[in-house]
Design an enzyme around this catalytic site. Sequence first.
Site, PDB file in Angstrom:
ATOM      1  N   CYS A 254     106.473  36.059 107.906  1.00  0.00           N
ATOM      2  CA  CYS A 254     106.908  36.652 108.707  1.00  0.00           C
ATOM      3  C   CYS A 254     107.126  38.096 108.410  1.00  0.00           C
ATOM      4  O   CYS A 254     107.924  39.260 110.203  1.00  0.00           O
ATOM      5  CB  CYS A 254     108.150  35.885 109.243  1.00  0.00           C
ATOM      6  SG  CYS A 254     109.322  35.931 108.273  1.00  0.00           S
TER       7      CYS A 254
ATOM      8  N   ASP B 192     110.440  38.986 106.943  1.00  0.00           N
ATOM      9  CA  ASP B 192     111.979  39.171 108.021  1.00  0.00           C
ATOM     10  C   ASP B 192     112.255  39.319 106.035  1.00  0.00           C
ATOM     11  O   ASP B 192     111.495  39.255 105.343  1.00  0.00           O
ATOM     12  CB  ASP B 192     112.382  38.431 108.592  1.00  0.00           C
ATOM     13  CG  ASP B 192     111.960  38.514 109.837  1.00  0.00           C
ATOM     14  OD1 ASP B 192     111.347  39.185 109.909  1.00  0.00           O
ATOM     15  OD2 ASP B 192     112.195  37.251 110.206  1.00  0.00           O
TER      16      ASP B 192
ATOM     17  N   CYS C 170     113.616  29.638 108.291  1.00  0.00           N
ATOM     18  CA  CYS C 170     114.676  31.359 108.402  1.00  0.00           C
ATOM     19  C   CYS C 170     116.455  30.900 107.333  1.00  0.00           C
ATOM     20  O   CYS C 170     116.510  31.567 107.074  1.00  0.00           O
ATOM     21  CB  CYS C 170     115.448  31.300 109.713  1.00  0.00           C
ATOM     22  SG  CYS C 170     113.774  31.457 110.953  1.00  0.00           S
TER      23      CYS C 170
HETATM   24 FE1  FES Z   1     111.246  34.743 109.080  1.00  0.00          FE
HETATM   25 FE2  FES Z   1     113.568  33.999 111.584  1.00  0.00          FE
HETATM   26  S1  FES Z   1     110.862  34.159 112.101  1.00  0.00           S
HETATM   27  S2  FES Z   1     113.233  34.433 109.444  1.00  0.00           S
END
Ligand code: FES
Length: 144
Positions: free
Chosen positions: A35, A37, A104
């Site tokens: 993702c 992140d 997450c």
């Molecule tokens: Fe990547 Fe939540 S979608 S940490």
Amino acid sequence: MALYSEKVMDHFKNPRNVGIIENADGIGEVGNPVCGDIMKIYLKIDNGIIKDVKFETFGCGSAIASSSMATEMIKGKTVEEALLLTNKAVTEALDGLPAHKIHCSVLAEEAIKSAVKDYYDKNNVAYDNSIFKGLDNATACHRH
Ligand code: FES
């Protein structure tokens, strides 16, 4: 049932402990390659106690809520207690996350572990490597 609990929404909208700590005693950063992140945790440690903790999360709402809750949960605790914090405990404290958002909360657990490892390394604290086993795997995302 709403997709996100009130606690998740509260911590997403009013995240606690956002920011950086200058001269932090331990800094951890982990990312999820799928993702994209990224989560960064700063620890101020005095006598083995986490006196302050801040985070920066460049990520989804669940990651922000997880970081916020996780920092609240380890503040004032010992470093060893912080190491025991699991993503499951963070998820439960948030009254749950949707299944595809569990990864997450894993970022929060691993960012804290990574920060403690940094603190240990900087202070020549001996530790059993297995405590941090899987830290790199933590970045694996199970989202489809
Ligand atoms: Fe990547 Fe939540 S979608 S940490």
